[in-house]
Every structure is written in C-alpha cells, then in structure tokens.
Motif scaffolding. Structure first.
Motif, PDB file in Angstrom:
ATOM      1  N   VAL A 192     112.803   2.461  41.458  1.00 30.58           N
ATOM      2  CA  VAL A 192     111.719   3.132  42.167  1.00 30.58           C
ATOM      3  C   VAL A 192     112.300   4.358  42.847  1.00 30.58           C
ATOM      4  CG1 VAL A 192     109.955   2.940  43.962  1.00 30.58           C
ATOM      5  CG2 VAL A 192     110.450   0.978  42.479  1.00 30.58           C
ATOM      6  N   ALA A 193     111.940   5.522  42.342  1.00 32.77           N
ATOM      7  CA  ALA A 193     112.499   6.791  42.813  1.00 32.77           C
ATOM      8  C   ALA A 193     111.663   7.365  43.956  1.00 32.77           C
ATOM      9  CB  ALA A 193     112.557   7.778  41.657  1.00 32.77           C
ATOM     10  N   GLU A 213     112.145  13.568  41.245  1.00 29.40           N
ATOM     11  CA  GLU A 213     113.447  12.910  41.135  1.00 29.40           C
ATOM     12  C   GLU A 213     113.618  12.252  39.770  1.00 29.40           C
ATOM     13  OE1 GLU A 213     115.898   9.104  42.948  1.00 29.40           O
ATOM     14  OE2 GLU A 213     114.409  10.089  44.238  1.00 29.40           O
ATOM     15  N   ALA A 214     112.592  11.574  39.284  1.00 37.26           N
ATOM     16  CA  ALA A 214     112.681  10.900  37.992  1.00 37.26           C
ATOM     17  C   ALA A 214     112.908  11.905  36.864  1.00 37.26           C
ATOM     18  CB  ALA A 214     111.425  10.080  37.746  1.00 37.26           C
ATOM     19  N   ASN A 215     112.185  13.016  36.897  1.00 37.75           N
ATOM     20  CA  ASN A 215     112.383  14.037  35.871  1.00 37.75           C
ATOM     21  C   ASN A 215     113.784  14.631  35.945  1.00 37.75           C
ATOM     22  OD1 ASN A 215     109.795  13.726  34.826  1.00 37.75           O
ATOM     23  ND2 ASN A 215     108.915  15.326  36.120  1.00 37.75           N
ATOM     24  N   LEU A 216     114.246  14.868  37.159  1.00 33.82           N
ATOM     25  CA  LEU A 216     115.604  15.402  37.317  1.00 33.82           C
ATOM     26  C   LEU A 216     116.639  14.427  36.760  1.00 33.82           C
ATOM     27  CD1 LEU A 216     116.969  17.329  40.365  1.00 33.82           C
ATOM     28  CD2 LEU A 216     118.351  15.553  39.313  1.00 33.82           C
ATOM     29  N   GLN A 217     116.436  13.134  36.995  1.00 34.27           N
ATOM     30  CA  GLN A 217     117.375  12.141  36.480  1.00 34.27           C
ATOM     31  C   GLN A 217     117.376  12.100  34.955  1.00 34.27           C
ATOM     32  OE1 GLN A 217     119.652  11.310  38.611  1.00 34.27           O
ATOM     33  NE2 GLN A 217     119.249   9.148  39.046  1.00 34.27           N
ATOM     34  N   ALA A 218     116.207  12.298  34.354  1.00 32.42           N
ATOM     35  CA  ALA A 218     116.150  12.342  32.893  1.00 32.42           C
ATOM     36  C   ALA A 218     116.951  13.521  32.358  1.00 32.42           C
ATOM     37  CB  ALA A 218     114.700  12.432  32.436  1.00 32.42           C
ATOM     38  N   LEU A 267     111.306   7.743  30.850  1.00 35.46           N
ATOM     39  CA  LEU A 267     109.902   7.982  31.160  1.00 35.46           C
ATOM     40  C   LEU A 267     109.711   7.992  32.675  1.00 35.46           C
ATOM     41  CD1 LEU A 267     106.845   6.551  29.332  1.00 35.46           C
ATOM     42  CD2 LEU A 267     106.972   6.238  31.799  1.00 35.46           C
ATOM     43  N   THR A 268     108.850   8.888  33.128  1.00 36.62           N
ATOM     44  CA  THR A 268     108.465   8.966  34.540  1.00 36.62           C
ATOM     45  C   THR A 268     107.059   8.426  34.704  1.00 36.62           C
ATOM     46  OG1 THR A 268     109.845  10.922  34.962  1.00 36.62           O
ATOM     47  CG2 THR A 268     107.973  10.582  36.435  1.00 36.62           C
ATOM     48  N   GLY A 278     108.588   6.377  39.711  1.00 39.05           N
ATOM     49  CA  GLY A 278     109.201   5.428  38.799  1.00 39.05           C
ATOM     50  C   GLY A 278     110.027   6.124  37.741  1.00 39.05           C
ATOM     51  N   PHE A 279     111.297   5.733  37.606  1.00 42.08           N
ATOM     52  CA  PHE A 279     112.173   6.235  36.548  1.00 42.08           C
ATOM     53  C   PHE A 279     112.543   5.054  35.664  1.00 42.08           C
ATOM     54  CE2 PHE A 279     116.600   7.101  35.039  1.00 42.08           C
ATOM     55  CZ  PHE A 279     116.279   8.138  34.166  1.00 42.08           C
ATOM     56  N   LEU A 280     112.165   5.132  34.385  1.00 43.97           N
ATOM     57  CA  LEU A 280     112.433   4.055  33.438  1.00 43.97           C
ATOM     58  C   LEU A 280     113.283   4.577  32.290  1.00 43.97           C
ATOM     59  CD1 LEU A 280     108.925   2.352  33.112  1.00 43.97           C
ATOM     60  CD2 LEU A 280     110.810   1.719  34.628  1.00 43.97           C
ATOM     61  N   ALA A 281     114.164   3.710  31.794  1.00 41.18           N
ATOM     62  CA  ALA A 281     114.997   4.034  30.637  1.00 41.18           C
ATOM     63  C   ALA A 281     114.941   2.890  29.647  1.00 41.18           C
ATOM     64  CB  ALA A 281     116.436   4.290  31.070  1.00 41.18           C
TER      65      ALA A 281
END
Length: 356
Positions: A68-69, A74-79, A199-200, A215-218
């Motif tokens: 949970v970002a 943040e999630a897009n940046l992590q991708a 995916l965000t 949400g950041f999912l892999a």
C-alpha cells in the motif's frame, strides 16, 4: 485550529472522495503504526498483506507482490524505478501515450530516464501502431492507462503488452482511478488479461479508503527484490517501498474499505456512477454542449471560459483537461441531485450571460 476540511457537496473535479465509514474507523485505530517496519508493527503488516491480496483478486493476480503506497504517483514511480534497474540499456526509455498521468514526468526527472510520449488516437486512447514505432532497443518500460485522468479512457492493454514483450521491455498499467470501476465492465485491463508486470490501483480514489492509500502491485516478487534496500537498524532487514515510515492509517483504512465493499458495494457504486455520467451527458447535449462520450464515469465537455469561471464562483469545484474541456468525475459522493443542482447553476449562468 480554525481551518475547515473541504466539504464534498460541490466537488466535481476530484478523484478523491469521502472514506467509507469502516475505513475511517480503521484508520483512526492505526494512526501511530508504521507499516514500514513490519516486524515491529505486525498487526498493521498483516492488514497490508490482506489489502494486497484483495487488490490481487480485483486485478486478476492469484499471488500478488506489492504494498500500500502513498498514492498513484509513488506506485508509478516505483514501476519506472524497477524497469530502470532491471533494464539492459544504460540509457533506459519509458514509452507512454500523452494521456499518462503527470507523475511519469516526475518519475523521469527523479530517476534520470527518458520519457518518450506518443500521441493518442482520435478517441484519446493509446495508438498501438504509434507506440510500436516509438519503441527501440533502449526501451525499458511501456505504459498503458486503464482509466485516464482527463477523459476516463482505457487503452488497448493486450496490444500494448504484446509490443512490450516483443521489445523485451516491461509493461506497466496505470489503473489508479479506473481500477475500482473496470471489474464491472468488459474491458481487458489487468494481469489476467495481458502480460502485465506492474500495476497501479488506488484504494483512496474510487475504493473509498482514507488518504494516503495507493496500491503498487507486481506479478512476482522479483520486482520487489529489485527495489529492496537493506535497513540494518530496523527489526526488518530490507525494505522495497519508496517511503520509509508509512501511514498505518492508510494501510488499515485500505484493508477495511476492501473488506467492506468488495465486490457488491463497488459494483453498485460503478453502476450508479455510470448512470450518473450517462444522464449528465444527455442533459449537457440537450443544452447544446459538445460532450466527449463517456467510457468510464468521467464527463468532459466544452464550456466557455466565462461560464466556467461563473460556476466556480458559485462554489463548484471544476477543472479542465489539458486541451480545455471541463471535466466532471462521477465519484461516490457525486449524486444525481448534486448534478441536477450543477445544471441549474449552469442554466442560470447562461441566462445571465445572455441578458447582459
């Protein structure tokens, strides 16, 4: 303190909304817990695992990795960060349609990668042919959007995934806003529909979790392993998140929102929002406005600047797309009565302008 929180009775432009009551209660309980150190705060860590599992169910992934970002940015940046660090090229490139969220520009600036934007088609969606032409040996990541912030459009996700695969690049889907509408449509958009790597999806938008709860999912844990750094002075020895200390309120609120609403309340919310968007579109067209036909529940229409400013002066929170259309997002707090009240204001503004 004399500041007052924003009321939502005239907010039409925001992709945030009132938290679900169960989510608000859970957030208050975990205000002081830090999911960034799960060994010290095991209960909130367990809630995060529950939230990630629920997001995996929504996005077609049986064993999701993620967390949970702080939000979609943040999630897009992590991708982008994961793609950069796993890339073969020394000059990694991210290829994305011009409809992507502005967070990708932030990510490119912070991470030192090249963001190559590709024009969309006439219906504001990514054009696979144009994306394929923009991909080269340096491409580390291809991005698709499932629910654009300006027009609510869903890109052709399987076609973009094939382009990424052929280029030996990773593929990311930004469903930050659309992710809680799309399960109740016939769109192909998630891990089970295409070879998506990350995916965000944001619970604090249509999911009705409290802010912050992105949400950041892999697809697999290797992505998180690529992001992990050692944390020698914590009880936990490594951390794959971007932030260190994180919001226990956001995590607990997300878990509670998902528990309370998936799937029935989310389905009802989507059906209500879609009906409101359709009704608003018809009402605006009856009044002579040019309206972009909604896909997801977001209505964009041509509104002259004097009328735009006049309805804002009446307290309506309204925004514009980059190309100038006024946009109304049919969030859970946006009711039919609220939209009818907005239309009454719009009618009064037009009458006043014609009488001058």
């Amino acid at each position: 303190m004399d500041a007052t929180p924003q009321e939502f009775d005239r907010v039409l432009s925001s992709m945030c909304t009132r938290p679900h009551p169960a989510a608000a209660r859970a957030a208050r309980r975990f205000l002081a817990d830090n999911p960034g150190d799960p060994a010290t705060y095991p209960d909130v860590a367990a809630l995060e695992e529950r939230a990630v599992d629920a997001l995996g169910t929504i996005t077609g992934l049986d064993d999701p990795a993620g967390y949970v970002a702080g939000g979609g940015t943040e999630a897009n940046l992590q991708a982008v960060r994961a793609a950069r660090d796993l890339a073969a090229s020394d000059d990694p490139v991210v290829v994305a349609p011009t409809s992507v969220h502005f967070s990708f520009q932030k990510a490119a600036d912070v991470l030192g990668v090249t963001l190559r934007l590709v024009p969309t088609d006439d219906d504001h969606r990514a054009d696979p042919d144009a994306v394929a032409a923009a991909v080269d040996d340096d491409t580390a990541l291809v991005v698709g959007v499932a629910g654009t912030t300006e027009f609510g459009r869903v890109d052709p996700i399987p076609a973009l995934a094939r382009i990424a695969d052929e280029a030996d690049a990773r593929f990311h889907v930004d469903a930050a806003w659309g992710g809680f509408h799309l399960p109740f449509t016939d769109h192909d958009w998630h891990f089970d529909h295409a070879a998506v790597d990350t995916l965000t999806i944001d619970p604090h938008k249509v999911g009705r979790a409290p802010i912050p709860a992105g949400g950041f999912l892999a697809r697999d844990g290797a992505t998180l392993d690529a992001l992990a750094v050692e944390t020698p002075y914590l009880e936990t020895t490594a951390q794959a998140t971007l932030a260190g200390t994180r919001s226990g309120a956001g995590v607990a609120g997300a878990a509670a929102a998902l528990d309370a609403q998936w799937p029935d309340e989310y389905r009802e919310n989507h059906e209500r929002a879609a009906a409101n968007a359709t009704s608003l579109t018809e009402s605006l067209r009856d009044r002579g406005y040019d309206v972009v036909t909604p896909d997801l529940p977001l209505v964009a229409f041509d509104l002259p600047e004097p009328a735009f400013e006049a309805v804002r002066e009446e307290g309506w929170r309204l925004s514009r797309t980059g190309s100038g259309e006024a946009r109304i997002v049919c969030m859970p707090h946006v009711t039919r009565a609220m939209l009818e009240s907005f239309l009454e204001t719009l009618d009064a503004v037009r009458v006043g302008a014609s009488g001058r």
